[in-house]
Design a protein around this motif. Structure first.
Motif, mmCIF file in Angstrom:
data_model
loop_
_atom_site.group_PDB
_atom_site.id
_atom_site.type_symbol
_atom_site.label_atom_id
_atom_site.label_comp_id
_atom_site.label_asym_id
_atom_site.label_seq_id
_atom_site.Cartn_x
_atom_site.Cartn_y
_atom_site.Cartn_z
ATOM 1 N N ALA A 327 -8.711 -12.066 28.612
ATOM 2 C CA ALA A 327 -9.458 -12.858 29.570
ATOM 3 C C ALA A 327 -8.588 -14.079 29.893
ATOM 4 O O ALA A 327 -7.356 -13.990 29.838
ATOM 5 C CB ALA A 327 -10.812 -13.242 28.991
ATOM 6 N N LEU A 328 -9.206 -15.194 30.223
ATOM 7 C CA LEU A 328 -8.434 -16.383 30.601
ATOM 8 C C LEU A 328 -8.284 -17.316 29.398
ATOM 9 O O LEU A 328 -8.946 -18.339 29.273
ATOM 10 C CB LEU A 328 -9.096 -17.090 31.783
ATOM 11 C CG LEU A 328 -9.082 -16.258 33.074
ATOM 12 C CD1 LEU A 328 -9.935 -16.914 34.153
ATOM 13 C CD2 LEU A 328 -7.650 -16.054 33.573
ATOM 14 N N GLY A 329 -7.393 -16.911 28.496
ATOM 15 C CA GLY A 329 -7.131 -17.687 27.292
ATOM 16 C C GLY A 329 -7.679 -17.058 26.036
ATOM 17 O O GLY A 329 -7.535 -17.623 24.944
ATOM 18 N N PHE A 330 -8.286 -15.882 26.144
ATOM 19 C CA PHE A 330 -8.952 -15.231 25.023
ATOM 20 C C PHE A 330 -8.744 -13.724 25.116
ATOM 21 O O PHE A 330 -8.282 -13.212 26.121
ATOM 22 C CB PHE A 330 -10.457 -15.545 25.049
ATOM 23 C CG PHE A 330 -10.749 -17.012 25.086
ATOM 24 C CD1 PHE A 330 -10.878 -17.740 23.921
ATOM 25 C CD2 PHE A 330 -10.878 -17.668 26.304
ATOM 26 C CE1 PHE A 330 -11.125 -19.104 23.960
ATOM 27 C CE2 PHE A 330 -11.119 -19.037 26.357
ATOM 28 C CZ PHE A 330 -11.246 -19.750 25.181
ATOM 29 N N TRP A 331 -9.118 -13.032 24.021
ATOM 30 C CA TRP A 331 -9.153 -11.575 24.009
ATOM 31 C C TRP A 331 -10.607 -11.135 24.043
ATOM 32 O O TRP A 331 -11.455 -11.711 23.351
ATOM 33 C CB TRP A 331 -8.486 -11.023 22.745
ATOM 34 C CG TRP A 331 -7.029 -11.341 22.647
ATOM 35 C CD1 TRP A 331 -6.477 -12.461 22.102
ATOM 36 C CD2 TRP A 331 -5.939 -10.545 23.110
ATOM 37 N NE1 TRP A 331 -5.103 -12.405 22.192
ATOM 38 C CE2 TRP A 331 -4.746 -11.241 22.808
ATOM 39 C CE3 TRP A 331 -5.865 -9.305 23.742
ATOM 40 C CZ2 TRP A 331 -3.482 -10.743 23.116
ATOM 41 C CZ3 TRP A 331 -4.602 -8.801 24.048
ATOM 42 C CH2 TRP A 331 -3.427 -9.516 23.735
ATOM 43 N N LEU A 332 -10.905 -10.126 24.832
ATOM 44 C CA LEU A 332 -12.250 -9.573 24.856
ATOM 45 C C LEU A 332 -12.448 -8.629 23.673
ATOM 46 O O LEU A 332 -11.519 -7.941 23.250
ATOM 47 C CB LEU A 332 -12.489 -8.825 26.159
ATOM 48 C CG LEU A 332 -12.530 -9.696 27.427
ATOM 49 C CD1 LEU A 332 -12.627 -8.827 28.673
ATOM 50 C CD2 LEU A 332 -13.688 -10.679 27.368
ATOM 51 N N SER A 333 -13.672 -8.597 23.156
ATOM 52 C CA SER A 333 -13.975 -7.724 22.021
ATOM 53 C C SER A 333 -13.739 -6.265 22.380
ATOM 54 O O SER A 333 -13.160 -5.510 21.597
ATOM 55 C CB SER A 333 -15.421 -7.929 21.567
ATOM 56 O OG SER A 333 -15.672 -7.251 20.365
ATOM 57 N N GLY A 334 -14.191 -5.868 23.586
ATOM 58 C CA GLY A 334 -13.897 -4.536 24.087
ATOM 59 C C GLY A 334 -14.509 -3.418 23.270
ATOM 60 O O GLY A 334 -15.316 -3.644 22.359
ATOM 61 N N PRO A 335 -14.115 -2.187 23.547
ATOM 62 C CA PRO A 335 -14.704 -1.032 22.854
ATOM 63 C C PRO A 335 -14.322 -0.940 21.383
ATOM 64 O O PRO A 335 -14.946 -0.189 20.633
ATOM 65 C CB PRO A 335 -14.163 0.168 23.642
ATOM 66 C CG PRO A 335 -12.905 -0.324 24.285
ATOM 67 C CD PRO A 335 -13.160 -1.773 24.597
ATOM 68 N N HIS A 336 -13.299 -1.680 20.963
ATOM 69 C CA HIS A 336 -12.878 -1.621 19.558
ATOM 70 C C HIS A 336 -13.524 -2.710 18.720
ATOM 71 O O HIS A 336 -13.218 -2.845 17.536
ATOM 72 C CB HIS A 336 -11.356 -1.685 19.465
ATOM 73 C CG HIS A 336 -10.685 -0.499 20.082
ATOM 74 N ND1 HIS A 336 -10.515 0.698 19.425
ATOM 75 C CD2 HIS A 336 -10.190 -0.311 21.328
ATOM 76 C CE1 HIS A 336 -9.930 1.570 20.228
ATOM 77 N NE2 HIS A 336 -9.715 0.985 21.388
ATOM 78 N N ALA A 337 -14.415 -3.504 19.333
ATOM 79 C CA ALA A 337 -15.266 -4.454 18.606
ATOM 80 C C ALA A 337 -14.481 -5.471 17.780
ATOM 81 O O ALA A 337 -14.848 -5.783 16.653
ATOM 82 C CB ALA A 337 -16.265 -3.709 17.731
#
Length: 394
Positions: A327-337
């Motif tokens: 994302a904008l400065g972060f990682w999304l949790s996404g399908p791998h939680a």
């Protein structure tokens, strides 16, 4: 009282507070000492701004002579990146920074080597192609803000900006940080202190003031099963990845030094407590609010987790083994939680294990800090156990 773990070393008593509803977090925290080689650590969980877990325990040094206390601070490596991103989002929210504007409109020297139109959002999302410098960078040069930012301004990207993410492990802080400096006239550490952590009373700094050194934990090197296997794996990485991860090469030894602590490294040398990390990431969990105070508008807080495209990261792809999304400065949790079951939860891990995360839907934020580094850049088993326990307690 302490008790022996299976290896015979004592498991320290755990101090602090844990709401009975979140007993699973305490259990996971204790298990980290028993079965996951924890030395010293702290974890804080907030739900809708209420602190439901605030625990610490273990040792602040490898010799086990100093207890980890309620105010022990430690270098959190790349967990710092989310805090630096918060500074940029505050500026964007105030109308002082346009994330879609060319970096060169704020930092004219940056518009060299084909980077004239590269937008600010590519810096925040690791899509600028500037994962590392091409020429060798000594530690002394790395600590020199003016020199390192000038070299980044002059260099060409490793790949076409915007097409893929490639983790900007060390350069991120100089890139985003120099934009902050050009907009405000302040380095990120000063801006953070004056505009965010100072007013909110949050115990987190970029770098570490000399007067605070006595309460800093000593980082301890990760255990690596085979240095030859590690070297062979590194040799297989693409040049852009090698530049990101080893130019210069840094680890616990460097991070424990006075020179590291005195430097301005907004990608990697934030120092704080788990409580501080949970509160800073809690700004996003609270949709821009922290303990009744508006830090960001709700729109700006939401923008921070706008996904910039899933891909196999050009630097960390081999380590993750699956696609990720910045994302904008972060990682999304996404399908791998990585940050729990909500795929739109987000956060940032630090080399060796630390983590800050936010889930606005659950109103949840978590900060985890430790001093015995694991070998992973992200998703350390200790952090994952704590995140899973926090969600199981909701």
């Amino acid at each position: 009282m302490s008790e022996p773990d299976p290896a015979g070393a004592p498991v320290p008593s755990i101090e602090g507070h844990c709401d009975p509803r979140f007993a699973a977090v305490r259990d996971a925290f204790e298990a980290n000492f028993r079965t996951r080689d924890e030395l010293g650590a702290a974890v804080t969980v907030q739900v809708h701004g209420e602190t439901v877990v605030d625990l610490w325990g273990g040792w602040a040094d490898s010799a086990r002579t100093r207890r980890w206390e309620h105010d022990t601070v430690v270098n959190v490596w790349s967990t710092t990146k989310g805090v630096t991103a918060l500074c940029a989002h505050v500026l964007a929210d105030r109308g002082l920074l346009d994330l879609d504007a060319p970096v060169a409109s704020y930092w004219p020297e940056f518009g060299a080597a084909g980077k004239e139109r590269l937008p600010v959002r590519f810096l925040l999302s690791h899509r600028a192609g500037l994962s590392g410098l091409r020429e060798p960078l000594s530690l002394a040069e790395f600590y020199d803000w003016g020199l390192t930012t000038a070299r980044l301004a002059a260099t060409e990207p490793w790949w076409e900006p915007g097409t893929r993410s490639g983790y900007h492990a060390l350069t991120y802080g100089f890139l985003v940080g120099e934009v902050i400096r050009r907009v405000t006239g302040q380095l990120p550490g000063a801006f953070l202190r004056e505009e965010i952590t100072g007013p909110l009373g949050i115990d987190f700094t970029i770098g570490l003031p000399e007067k605070e050194a006595a309460r800093a934990a000593e980082l301890v090197h990760p255990r690596i099963t085979s240095s030859s296997d590690h070297a062979a794996a590194f040799a297989q990485l693409a040049p852009a990845a090698q530049a990101a991860l080893a130019n210069p090469s840094v680890g616990a030894t460097q991070a424990n030094s006075d020179a590291w602590r005195a430097a301005e490294l907004p990608a990697a040398n934030g120092h704080g407590t788990a409580r501080a990390v949970a509160r800073l990431y809690g700004v996003f969990a609270g949709r821009g609010r922290s303990e009744g105070r508006v830090v960001l508008s709700e729109r700006a807080a939401e923008r921070a987790r706008e996904g910039q495209g899933r891909c196999r990261d050009l630097v960390l792809g081999a380590g993750f083994g699956h696609e990720t999304e910045c994302a904008l400065g972060f990682w999304l949790s996404g399908p791998h939680a990585s940050y729990g079951p909500n795929p739109r939860a987000f956060g940032h891990d630090g080399f060796g294990g630390s983590c800050g995360m936010a889930d606005p839907e659950a109103g949840l934020s978590l900060g985890y800090v430790m001093n015995r580094m694991g070998p992973r850049i992200a998703d350390d088993p200790r952090k994952m156990a704590l995140v899973e326990a926090a969600y199981a307690s909701l």
